[in-house]
Design a protein around this motif. Structure first.
Motif, PDB file in Angstrom:
ATOM      1  N   MET A   1       0.952  -1.255  -0.138  1.00  0.00           N
ATOM      2  CA  MET A   1       0.044   0.015  -0.265  1.00  0.00           C
ATOM      3  C   MET A   1       0.849   1.460   0.152  1.00  0.00           C
ATOM      4  SD  MET A   1      -3.077   1.178   2.629  1.00  0.00           S
ATOM      5  CE  MET A   1      -2.203   1.034   4.131  1.00  0.00           C
ATOM      6  N   PRO A   2       0.662   2.257  -1.055  1.00  0.00           N
ATOM      7  CA  PRO A   2       1.262   3.343  -0.868  1.00  0.00           C
ATOM      8  C   PRO A   2       1.193   4.298   0.417  1.00  0.00           C
ATOM      9  CG  PRO A   2       0.395   3.088  -2.864  1.00  0.00           C
ATOM     10  CD  PRO A   2      -0.283   1.978  -1.919  1.00  0.00           C
ATOM     11  N   ASP A   3       2.301   4.919   0.823  1.00  0.00           N
ATOM     12  CA  ASP A   3       2.114   5.980   2.030  1.00  0.00           C
ATOM     13  C   ASP A   3       1.306   7.284   1.589  1.00  0.00           C
ATOM     14  OD1 ASP A   3       2.068   6.371   4.688  1.00  0.00           O
ATOM     15  OD2 ASP A   3       4.100   6.828   4.627  1.00  0.00           O
ATOM     16  N   PHE A   4       0.291   7.165   1.015  1.00  0.00           N
ATOM     17  CA  PHE A   4      -0.329   8.512   0.686  1.00  0.00           C
ATOM     18  C   PHE A   4      -0.610   9.357   1.496  1.00  0.00           C
ATOM     19  CE2 PHE A   4      -1.245   6.242  -3.298  1.00  0.00           C
ATOM     20  CZ  PHE A   4      -0.431   6.938  -4.372  1.00  0.00           C
ATOM     21  N   VAL A   5      -0.748  10.569   1.596  1.00  0.00           N
ATOM     22  CA  VAL A   5      -1.320  11.508   2.593  1.00  0.00           C
ATOM     23  C   VAL A   5      -2.756  11.460   2.331  1.00  0.00           C
ATOM     24  CG1 VAL A   5      -1.501  13.723   3.507  1.00  0.00           C
ATOM     25  CG2 VAL A   5       0.565  12.888   2.913  1.00  0.00           C
ATOM     26  N   TRP A   6      -3.653  11.401   3.225  1.00  0.00           N
ATOM     27  CA  TRP A   6      -5.029  11.103   3.368  1.00  0.00           C
ATOM     28  C   TRP A   6      -5.475  12.652   3.949  1.00  0.00           C
ATOM     29  CZ3 TRP A   6      -8.081   7.129   1.577  1.00  0.00           C
ATOM     30  CH2 TRP A   6      -7.509   6.029   1.401  1.00  0.00           C
ATOM     31  N   HIS A   7      -6.699  13.196   3.497  1.00  0.00           N
ATOM     32  CA  HIS A   7      -6.998  14.345   4.002  1.00  0.00           C
ATOM     33  C   HIS A   7      -8.521  14.179   4.584  1.00  0.00           C
ATOM     34  CE1 HIS A   7      -3.917  16.570   2.139  1.00  0.00           C
ATOM     35  NE2 HIS A   7      -3.928  15.642   1.122  1.00  0.00           N
ATOM     36  N   ILE A   8      -8.607  13.736   5.927  1.00  0.00           N
ATOM     37  CA  ILE A   8      -9.783  13.398   6.556  1.00  0.00           C
ATOM     38  C   ILE A   8     -10.543  14.260   7.078  1.00  0.00           C
ATOM     39  CG2 ILE A   8     -10.602  11.707   8.530  1.00  0.00           C
ATOM     40  CD1 ILE A   8      -8.213   9.931   8.024  1.00  0.00           C
ATOM     41  N   VAL A   9     -11.869  14.513   6.917  1.00  0.00           N
ATOM     42  CA  VAL A   9     -12.678  15.552   7.596  1.00  0.00           C
ATOM     43  C   VAL A   9     -13.983  14.671   8.110  1.00  0.00           C
ATOM     44  CG1 VAL A   9     -13.732  16.033   5.250  1.00  0.00           C
ATOM     45  CG2 VAL A   9     -13.599  17.808   7.430  1.00  0.00           C
ATOM     46  N   ASP A  10     -14.355  15.159   9.332  1.00  0.00           N
ATOM     47  CA  ASP A  10     -15.647  14.568   9.660  1.00  0.00           C
ATOM     48  C   ASP A  10     -16.795  15.327   9.014  1.00  0.00           C
ATOM     49  OD1 ASP A  10     -17.841  14.398  11.567  1.00  0.00           O
ATOM     50  OD2 ASP A  10     -16.560  13.555  13.076  1.00  0.00           O
ATOM     51  N   VAL A  11     -17.787  14.496   8.500  1.00  0.00           N
ATOM     52  CA  VAL A  11     -18.981  15.031   8.097  1.00  0.00           C
ATOM     53  C   VAL A  11     -19.722  16.260   8.720  1.00  0.00           C
ATOM     54  CG1 VAL A  11     -20.433  13.326   8.697  1.00  0.00           C
ATOM     55  CG2 VAL A  11     -20.803  14.442   6.289  1.00  0.00           C
ATOM     56  N   ARG A  12     -19.618  15.863   9.908  1.00  0.00           N
ATOM     57  CA  ARG A  12     -20.241  16.913  10.850  1.00  0.00           C
ATOM     58  C   ARG A  12     -19.352  18.247  10.666  1.00  0.00           C
ATOM     59  NH1 ARG A  12     -19.959  13.104  15.901  1.00  0.00           N
ATOM     60  NH2 ARG A  12     -17.882  12.847  14.929  1.00  0.00           N
ATOM     61  N   ASP A  13     -18.257  18.274  10.746  1.00  0.00           N
ATOM     62  CA  ASP A  13     -17.413  19.363  10.375  1.00  0.00           C
ATOM     63  C   ASP A  13     -17.341  20.086   8.929  1.00  0.00           C
ATOM     64  OD1 ASP A  13     -16.349  19.150  12.884  1.00  0.00           O
ATOM     65  OD2 ASP A  13     -14.394  18.022  12.381  1.00  0.00           O
ATOM     66  N   LEU A  14     -17.560  18.994   8.161  1.00  0.00           N
ATOM     67  CA  LEU A  14     -17.942  19.510   6.953  1.00  0.00           C
ATOM     68  C   LEU A  14     -19.315  20.307   6.640  1.00  0.00           C
ATOM     69  CD1 LEU A  14     -17.346  19.755   3.777  1.00  0.00           C
ATOM     70  CD2 LEU A  14     -18.472  17.569   3.606  1.00  0.00           C
ATOM     71  N   ALA A  15     -20.279  20.127   7.512  1.00  0.00           N
ATOM     72  CA  ALA A  15     -21.779  20.604   7.601  1.00  0.00           C
ATOM     73  C   ALA A  15     -21.546  21.944   8.146  1.00  0.00           C
ATOM     74  CB  ALA A  15     -22.607  19.558   8.076  1.00  0.00           C
ATOM     75  N   ASP A  16     -20.713  21.920   9.077  1.00  0.00           N
ATOM     76  CA  ASP A  16     -20.372  23.266   9.815  1.00  0.00           C
ATOM     77  C   ASP A  16     -19.894  24.260   8.892  1.00  0.00           C
ATOM     78  OD1 ASP A  16     -21.562  22.107  12.312  1.00  0.00           O
ATOM     79  OD2 ASP A  16     -19.570  21.612  13.060  1.00  0.00           O
ATOM     80  N   ALA A  17     -18.772  23.775   8.333  1.00  0.00           N
ATOM     81  CA  ALA A  17     -18.152  24.657   7.596  1.00  0.00           C
ATOM     82  C   ALA A  17     -18.956  25.212   6.314  1.00  0.00           C
ATOM     83  CB  ALA A  17     -17.154  23.603   6.791  1.00  0.00           C
ATOM     84  N   LEU A  18     -20.069  24.437   5.856  1.00  0.00           N
ATOM     85  CA  LEU A  18     -20.833  24.733   4.689  1.00  0.00           C
ATOM     86  C   LEU A  18     -21.701  25.812   5.350  1.00  0.00           C
ATOM     87  CD1 LEU A  18     -22.077  21.496   3.074  1.00  0.00           C
ATOM     88  CD2 LEU A  18     -20.676  23.454   1.882  1.00  0.00           C
ATOM     89  N   LEU A  19     -22.246  25.706   6.547  1.00  0.00           N
ATOM     90  CA  LEU A  19     -23.157  26.832   7.331  1.00  0.00           C
ATOM     91  C   LEU A  19     -22.485  27.983   7.509  1.00  0.00           C
ATOM     92  CD1 LEU A  19     -25.318  24.327   9.599  1.00  0.00           C
ATOM     93  CD2 LEU A  19     -26.081  25.566   7.614  1.00  0.00           C
ATOM     94  N   LEU A  20     -21.160  27.763   7.977  1.00  0.00           N
ATOM     95  CA  LEU A  20     -20.222  29.007   8.330  1.00  0.00           C
ATOM     96  C   LEU A  20     -20.151  29.988   6.874  1.00  0.00           C
ATOM     97  CD1 LEU A  20     -18.404  30.316  10.391  1.00  0.00           C
ATOM     98  CD2 LEU A  20     -16.565  29.142   9.550  1.00  0.00           C
TER      99      LEU A  20
END
Length: 118
Positions: A1-20
């Protein structure tokens, strides 16, 4: 498995970001919601520490690093995200409750391949 960088975000944080972004008059343009950049190796090690009963990928191959996207523009608007450990714990517990992990205990888990953008 390649040691890629993942950019993990919680769906609840994404919803907060959209509202903001919708609610702040000063918001404009594009926003990146990439709360927790983490390499495959670091993610596997973190999950091993939190959930040692599952099997994990052992053969992780180094790959050249890439420039990570940042959420600095969102943070300047006041966005805050949950800790990565909370996001992972809540996700794993949700999967357990749904019965998605019942047959996996003791077996090697594989992360899905990252999307390739061409």
């Amino acid at each position: 498995m390649p040691d890629f960088v993942w950019h993990i975000v919680d769906v609840r944080d994404l919803a907060d970001a959209l509202l903001l972004v919708y609610e702040k008059p000063e918001s404009s343009g594009r926003y990146i919601c990439a709360a927790h950049p983490i390499s495959s190796r670091e993610l596997v090690d973190l999950l091993k520490g939190m959930y040692p009963n599952y099997g994990y990928q052992k053969n992780i191959v180094d790959v050249p690093p890439s420039a990570p996207p940042t959420s600095e523009k969102l943070k300047k608007l006041g966005w805050k995200c949950r800790p990565l450990e909370e996001t992972l714990t809540d996700a794993v517990e949700c999967y357990r409750e749904a019965g998605l992990l019942d047959e996996l205990e003791g077996h090697t888990l594989h992360l899905p391949p990252p999307f390739k953008v061409t």
